[in-house]
Design a protein around this motif. Sequence first.
Motif, PDB file in Angstrom:
ATOM      1  N   PHE A  56      -4.617 -29.705  20.725  1.00  0.00           N
ATOM      2  CA  PHE A  56      -5.173 -28.902  19.645  1.00  0.00           C
ATOM      3  C   PHE A  56      -4.995 -27.438  20.056  1.00  0.00           C
ATOM      4  O   PHE A  56      -5.789 -26.924  20.859  1.00  0.00           O
ATOM      5  N   PRO A  57      -3.983 -26.743  19.549  1.00  0.00           N
ATOM      6  CA  PRO A  57      -3.665 -25.416  20.088  1.00  0.00           C
ATOM      7  C   PRO A  57      -4.789 -24.401  19.949  1.00  0.00           C
ATOM      8  O   PRO A  57      -4.992 -23.578  20.830  1.00  0.00           O
ATOM      9  N   LYS A  58      -5.502 -24.429  18.821  1.00  0.00           N
ATOM     10  CA  LYS A  58      -6.655 -23.540  18.649  1.00  0.00           C
ATOM     11  C   LYS A  58      -7.717 -24.312  17.896  1.00  0.00           C
ATOM     12  O   LYS A  58      -7.661 -24.458  16.671  1.00  0.00           O
ATOM     13  N   LYS A  59      -8.690 -24.817  18.627  1.00  0.00           N
ATOM     14  CA  LYS A  59      -9.722 -25.651  18.027  1.00  0.00           C
ATOM     15  C   LYS A  59     -10.543 -24.848  17.017  1.00  0.00           C
ATOM     16  O   LYS A  59     -10.737 -23.649  17.173  1.00  0.00           O
ATOM     17  N   ASN A  60     -10.982 -25.546  15.985  1.00  0.00           N
ATOM     18  CA  ASN A  60     -11.744 -24.974  14.877  1.00  0.00           C
ATOM     19  C   ASN A  60     -10.897 -24.125  13.939  1.00  0.00           C
ATOM     20  O   ASN A  60     -11.422 -23.579  12.960  1.00  0.00           O
ATOM     21  N   SER A  61      -9.595 -24.000  14.250  1.00  0.00           N
ATOM     22  CA  SER A  61      -8.692 -23.272  13.353  1.00  0.00           C
ATOM     23  C   SER A  61      -7.595 -24.175  12.819  1.00  0.00           C
ATOM     24  O   SER A  61      -7.205 -24.062  11.655  1.00  0.00           O
ATOM     25  N   TYR A  62      -7.080 -25.069  13.691  1.00  0.00           N
ATOM     26  CA  TYR A  62      -6.018 -25.990  13.311  1.00  0.00           C
ATOM     27  C   TYR A  62      -6.337 -27.363  13.881  1.00  0.00           C
ATOM     28  O   TYR A  62      -7.181 -27.506  14.769  1.00  0.00           O
ATOM     29  N   GLY A  63      -5.620 -28.366  13.377  1.00  0.00           N
ATOM     30  CA  GLY A  63      -5.754 -29.702  13.927  1.00  0.00           C
ATOM     31  C   GLY A  63      -4.881 -29.886  15.155  1.00  0.00           C
ATOM     32  O   GLY A  63      -4.401 -28.917  15.767  1.00  0.00           O
ATOM     33  N   GLY A  64      -4.657 -31.157  15.530  1.00  0.00           N
ATOM     34  CA  GLY A  64      -3.954 -31.453  16.765  1.00  0.00           C
ATOM     35  C   GLY A  64      -2.599 -32.105  16.547  1.00  0.00           C
ATOM     36  O   GLY A  64      -2.294 -32.621  15.466  1.00  0.00           O
ATOM     37  N   PHE A  65      -1.802 -32.102  17.617  1.00  0.00           N
ATOM     38  CA  PHE A  65      -0.447 -32.649  17.586  1.00  0.00           C
ATOM     39  C   PHE A  65      -0.229 -33.512  18.824  1.00  0.00           C
ATOM     40  O   PHE A  65      -0.761 -33.227  19.896  1.00  0.00           O
TER      41      PHE A  65
END
Length: 440
Positions: A56-65
Motif C-alpha cells: 500500500f504505497p500511501k495508506k489512507n490515500s490509495y489502495g494496495g497492489f
Amino acid sequence: MKKILFLFALVTLSACQKNEPDLLLGKNASQRIAEANEQLKNTLSQAPNGWKMSYFPKKNSYGGFTFLMKFTTQGRVTMVSDYPNAATPQESSYQIQESQGPLLVFTTKNYIHNLLEPIAEERLYSGLEGEFQFAYMGREGDKLKFRTQRKNTQQFVYLEPATASEWGNIQNLNTSLNAIDHTYYLKVTSSEGTEDYFVKPRLRLFSFVSMQNEEKVSKAGLIPTADGFAFEPALQIGGKNFSKITAVPGTSPQNYTATNGDVTIELKHFSDPTLEFESQGNRITNGENVFILFGGEDFKNSPYMSPDFFRDFFRIDDQRKFLTYELLFNTDGDGPLLRIGYLLPGGGTNQAYFAYKINYEIRDKKIYLSFIEEYPDVDEFYLDPANEDLLELARERLTNFIALSSQGLYLWKTPTVILGPVSYIKSIAQPNYYFPALSM
C-alpha cells in the motif's frame, strides 16, 4: 619503575584494541557487510516460486497492489503485478546496496516503478508515491521484513514466499477489482437493522457512503486476494472493524461477505436496482431543472442503458441517431418540457430541438408524465421539408417516451458522477426500457 612499565602495558593494550575495533570472529565491518548483502541475495534467489509483496504505497490515500518477484544471484528480477496491464512477466535489474544495512534497490524499470508514474487525469504528478528502495530489517518467520525510505510514507513491507498458483492467478486479481464498479453496493446488517451504502472507488481507496445519510462515510484501501479483498486500514463500519471480505461461492456476478460479531457486511452486485431499492423520484426538485439522456458512446455502453432503449429511442439508421432527451423542469414560465435533440450536420455540438409541453407529477416516489401540446418554438432544421421524416420521428419518439411513464418511471440516484450525479431510470410499464440520466 614497575608502575611505569605497568601503565605503559595498559596503554599499549588499549591502543591495540582501538586499532582493531571491527574485528569480530576474524572479520572486519566491510567483510561482514559484504556477507550480509550476499546472504540476502542468496535468500531472495532460493525461493522456488519467488516472493510476494502486498504494498500500500500511501495508506489512507490509495489502495494496495500485489507484486510477485523471482530473483537471481546475477542481479536480475522477473516481476508481475495486479497493477493494470502488468500480468506479463517483465525482467529488470536489482542490487543489494549498503545503507545502515542491506538495501534492496530495483535499479532498472519494472512494474513496481509504475507507482511513481504521474497520473495526469487525477492530477497526481508524483503518482501513487511508491518506492523502489527497501531497507532489509531481517526475518519474521518465513517472511522477509523491509522498511520503506520516504519519511512521509514510511512503513514496513514484507516479502513472503509466493506459490505457483499466485503467478497463474495474478491477472484475475485486477479483473475482480475492476468489476466492483457502480453496479455494486454494500449492505450492512446488524441487530439495529439494515443500512445500504454506495460504493465509490478511486485508485483502490473505496468510500462507502450511506444511502440514507450521505454524510456518513467509511473509507478503506482494498487489495484483491485469491478469495476476496483485504482492507488496509481495516474497514470501520456498523461499529465493527473488518480486515477482509470473502467471495460467496456460486454467486455470479461475484458477491462478497464478512461477519464480525453481530454485524454482517455484504458487497453485492445488482443487475436491476428496482429489485433492491425503492424509487427515489421524490428527490427530484425544480432546482434540478434538467435531466439529459445521452445517446453518445459513453452512455451507450453503460450498464444502465438497455439495448432496447438505445435502439428504439436513439437510433435512426446505421449513420444517424438522436443525441439527447431532456426533461426541463424549470423553463422560465414555459412550464415543464420534454424535448429531443438531433446533432446538426457539419460538425460541432449544436443540436436541433423539438419539444412537448408536459405535466409531471410524483406518486409513490415514481415520475408520471402527460402530454399538453407541442412547444411552438420549433428549430428551423425541423421545418425544412427535407427533414420532415426526422420531425415525424421526433414526434413519435417523444410520444413513446411519455407512454413509458403510464405506470410510472422508477428513478434511483446511483453513486456515479459524470459532470453531475447519474440516475438510473426504468419504465414500470415496459421494464425492458431503462436508461441513465444526468441531473444538473
